[in-house]
Motif scaffolding. Structure first.
Motif, short mmCIF file in Angstrom:
data_model
loop_
_atom_site.label_atom_id
_atom_site.label_comp_id
_atom_site.label_asym_id
_atom_site.label_seq_id
_atom_site.Cartn_x
_atom_site.Cartn_y
_atom_site.Cartn_z
N ALA A 161 8.12 15.59 89.95
CA ALA A 161 6.92 16.17 89.34
C ALA A 161 7.22 17.57 88.79
CB ALA A 161 5.79 16.23 90.35
N LEU A 162 7.98 18.37 89.54
CA LEU A 162 8.31 19.72 89.07
C LEU A 162 9.15 19.68 87.81
CD1 LEU A 162 9.11 21.43 92.51
CD2 LEU A 162 7.13 21.87 91.03
N LEU A 163 10.09 18.74 87.74
CA LEU A 163 10.91 18.60 86.53
C LEU A 163 10.05 18.18 85.35
CD1 LEU A 163 13.63 18.50 85.05
CD2 LEU A 163 13.89 16.14 85.89
N ARG A 164 9.21 17.18 85.54
CA ARG A 164 8.35 16.70 84.46
C ARG A 164 7.44 17.80 83.94
NH1 ARG A 164 7.61 11.07 83.94
NH2 ARG A 164 8.91 9.86 85.36
N GLU A 165 6.96 18.65 84.84
CA GLU A 165 6.05 19.74 84.46
C GLU A 165 6.72 20.71 83.49
OE1 GLU A 165 2.98 22.43 87.01
OE2 GLU A 165 5.09 22.58 87.58
N ARG A 166 8.04 20.86 83.61
CA ARG A 166 8.75 21.83 82.78
C ARG A 166 9.30 21.22 81.49
NH1 ARG A 166 9.56 26.93 85.05
NH2 ARG A 166 8.30 27.03 86.96
N LEU A 167 9.28 19.89 81.38
CA LEU A 167 9.85 19.24 80.21
C LEU A 167 8.88 19.25 79.03
CD1 LEU A 167 11.56 16.06 81.71
CD2 LEU A 167 12.66 18.16 80.95
N THR A 168 9.42 19.35 77.85
CA THR A 168 8.66 19.14 76.62
C THR A 168 8.94 17.73 76.14
OG1 THR A 168 8.88 21.48 76.04
CG2 THR A 168 8.23 19.96 74.29
N VAL A 169 7.88 16.95 75.95
CA VAL A 169 8.05 15.56 75.53
C VAL A 169 7.41 15.34 74.16
CG1 VAL A 169 8.16 14.72 77.90
CG2 VAL A 169 5.95 14.81 76.73
N ASP A 170 7.90 14.32 73.46
CA ASP A 170 7.34 13.99 72.14
C ASP A 170 6.16 13.04 72.29
OD1 ASP A 170 8.36 11.44 72.58
OD2 ASP A 170 10.15 11.78 71.34
N ALA A 171 5.67 12.53 71.18
CA ALA A 171 4.49 11.67 71.17
C ALA A 171 4.73 10.37 71.94
CB ALA A 171 4.06 11.36 69.74
N ASP A 172 5.99 9.95 72.05
CA ASP A 172 6.32 8.72 72.78
C ASP A 172 6.63 8.96 74.25
OD1 ASP A 172 6.10 7.14 70.46
OD2 ASP A 172 8.12 7.72 69.83
N GLY A 173 6.46 10.22 74.68
CA GLY A 173 6.73 10.54 76.07
C GLY A 173 8.20 10.77 76.37
N GLU A 174 9.04 10.89 75.32
CA GLU A 174 10.46 11.13 75.51
C GLU A 174 10.74 12.63 75.56
OE1 GLU A 174 13.18 8.84 75.74
OE2 GLU A 174 11.45 7.58 76.23
N PRO A 175 11.61 13.07 76.45
CA PRO A 175 11.94 14.50 76.50
C PRO A 175 12.66 14.94 75.22
CG PRO A 175 12.77 13.33 78.43
CD PRO A 175 12.36 12.29 77.47
N LEU A 176 12.51 16.19 74.91
CA LEU A 176 13.32 16.77 73.85
C LEU A 176 14.70 17.06 74.44
CD1 LEU A 176 10.81 19.23 72.12
CD2 LEU A 176 11.32 16.84 71.55
N TRP A 177 15.75 16.57 73.79
CA TRP A 177 17.10 16.74 74.29
C TRP A 177 17.76 17.95 73.64
CZ3 TRP A 177 17.18 13.81 78.30
CH2 TRP A 177 16.62 12.54 78.29
N ARG A 178 18.57 18.65 74.39
CA ARG A 178 19.30 19.75 73.78
C ARG A 178 20.49 19.18 72.99
NH1 ARG A 178 22.07 23.01 78.84
NH2 ARG A 178 23.75 21.54 79.30
N PRO A 179 21.00 19.92 72.02
CA PRO A 179 22.08 19.40 71.17
C PRO A 179 23.33 19.05 71.97
CG PRO A 179 21.13 21.37 70.19
CD PRO A 179 20.56 21.26 71.56
N GLU A 180 23.65 19.81 73.00
CA GLU A 180 24.87 19.57 73.77
C GLU A 180 24.61 18.47 74.81
OE1 GLU A 180 24.27 23.60 72.34
OE2 GLU A 180 23.24 22.49 73.94
N PRO A 181 25.55 17.56 75.00
CA PRO A 181 25.38 16.51 76.00
C PRO A 181 25.54 17.04 77.42
CG PRO A 181 27.56 16.36 75.06
CD PRO A 181 26.84 17.44 74.31
N LEU A 182 25.30 16.18 78.37
CA LEU A 182 25.41 16.53 79.78
C LEU A 182 26.78 17.11 80.12
CD1 LEU A 182 24.45 16.40 82.78
CD2 LEU A 182 25.28 14.05 82.82
N GLY A 183 27.82 16.55 79.53
CA GLY A 183 29.17 16.99 79.85
C GLY A 183 29.39 18.48 79.70
N GLU A 184 28.66 19.10 78.79
CA GLU A 184 28.81 20.55 78.57
C GLU A 184 28.28 21.36 79.76
OE1 GLU A 184 30.37 22.01 75.92
OE2 GLU A 184 30.93 19.92 75.54
N ALA A 185 27.45 20.74 80.57
CA ALA A 185 26.88 21.45 81.73
C ALA A 185 27.67 21.18 83.01
CB ALA A 185 25.43 21.02 81.93
N LEU A 186 28.75 20.39 82.92
CA LEU A 186 29.48 19.98 84.12
C LEU A 186 30.75 20.78 84.33
CD1 LEU A 186 29.16 16.08 83.91
CD2 LEU A 186 27.62 17.74 85.01
#
Length: 393
Positions: free
Chosen positions: A163-188
């Motif tokens: 719930a805390l994560l969802r509260e901070r996410l920005t989602v589009d009209a279809d309920g999909e989160p906005l993704w950052r340009p860099e993939p997950l691998g860049e954060a690992l």
């Protein structure tokens, strides 16, 4: 062996195994009656229950057939029996007594392994007076009730983190989160598997725990009760897959062809053990700052990343997600302020879940040690009061 006025008899003297019935629609989430099959709960139903509860369910069909306890209303499908005892048997004592038997050795001889009712009825049992049964139940039940309380707390923490994560996410009209340009691998900072010795580990019965896919369910929860091991020498020489507190663990590959079902868990705070390595079927994952391990855990557990992993992992003969596909997973776009505020909170929640998981392991170990001793009468209830108080503190 006889204990005071405990009476030797057979299970056929004490109870009848009642056949379950076929049922449709129990996986759709409707109804409040728990539906049981041979391996435990499989859904819920609005149909009239077989019993108001509590009740004991005995696996009937399949290679593994378990003994299950229902504190409330239950319905049993046609892969299992339910137990109807006589008045002198406490139903929860019956559950604990049956756990001391291996019903998987009672095959009826059919093509599909099935529990033989005749063999079940011939199982020996030492029946205590009802008061003694209830004293035994009070001890073992208090441990199981505490385990259930810990599992409930883990579930609440899991839901709160989501719930805390969802509260901070920005989602589009279809309920999909906005993704950052860099993939997950860049954060690992770390994405690696472990290994096992050449020739396998089946004959190794001690050393350092080696976690595999069967150990990966969720943080604080592990259905596998037995561990596999590598030798101390092999673990010392491992350059990858040696676990550290806070590691996020991901089930990497395996399962049925065409159907990859990812699982995400975590290691630390003594869960599931104090020291462990992983095998080649599990990823160990760690992040770079400012992304924290707690944030990573709940992102990977989210419905969106679950779907993405399924899509990338399905299609091969052995379904799974390779490191390239894992690194290419999307990561939600979160403001730096949100990451800074949310990360420590999720880390604390994850730590609490792991601590609860470690507590569950201690409670289960205590219960499993006491159960055969109390049921056999080798240990009397009064002798464990002090130990029980210490464990339940």
């Amino acid at each position: 062996m006889t204990v005071d006025n405990w009476r030797p008899c057979e299970w056929g003297d004490l109870a009848e195994l009642k056949y379950g019935r076929a049922l449709k629609g129990y996986r759709d989430g409707r109804g409040s009656t728990t539906v049981f099959g041979t391996n435990g709960p499989v859904g819920t139903t609005e149909a009239d229950p077989h019993g108001a509860g509590p009740g004991v369910i005995v696996g009937r069909k399949g290679a593994y057939r378990g003994i299950h306890y229902s504190p409330g209303p239950f319905y049993v499908i046609d892969t299992a029996f339910w137990l109807e005892p006589v008045n002198e048997v406490d139903i929860r004592w019956a559950y604990y007594e049956l756990l001391t038997h291996d019903i998987n050795t009672m095959d009826s001889g059919s093509a599909i392994p099935s529990t033989s009712r005749d063999a079940f009825y011939k199982m020996p049992v030492l029946l205590p007076p009802l008061d003694d049964q209830r004293r035994i139940v009070a001890v073992l039940g208090s441990l199981d009730d505490k385990i259930a309380s810990c599992l409930k707390a883990i579930g609440l923490a899991e839901a709160l983190g989501d719930a805390l994560l969802r509260e901070r996410l920005t989602v589009d009209a279809d309920g999909e989160p906005l993704w950052r340009p860099e993939p997950l691998g860049e954060a690992l900072a770390v994405l690696e598997t472990g290994s096992r010795p050449r020739g396998g580990i089946k004959d190794i019965d001690g050393g350092v725990v080696s976690l595999g896919a069967e150990n990966i369910q969720s943080a604080g929860v592990s259905r596998a009760k037995r561990f596999k091991y590598v030798t101390e020498d092999f673990a010392e020489k491992m350059t990858r897959g040696v676990l550290q507190d806070g590691d996020v663990l991901v089930y990497k590959d395996g399962g049925k062809p065409g159907n990859f079902i990812p699982h995400v868990s975590a290691f630390g705070e003594g869960f599931p053990v104090a020291r462990a390595v992983i095998n080649e079927h599990v990823y160990r994952v760690r992040t770079k700052a400012p992304v924290t391990q707690g944030l990573l855990y709940w992102v990977l557990r989210s419905e969106w990343l679950d779907r993405e992993m399924r899509n990338r992992g399905t299609g091969a003969a052995i379904p799974g997600i390779n490191s390239t596909n894992f690194r290419s997973l999307p990561f939600p776009s979160l403001p730096q302020e949100a990451i800074a505020n949310l990360g420590p909170t999720l880390d604390s929640l994850l730590k609490r879940m792991l601590m609860l998981g470690s507590e569950i392991a201690t409670l289960e170990e205590t219960r499993d040690a006491l159960l055969p001793e109390l049921i056999s009468g080798r240990l009397r209830v009064g002798a464990v009061d002090g130990v029980l108080e210490e464990v339940l503190m």
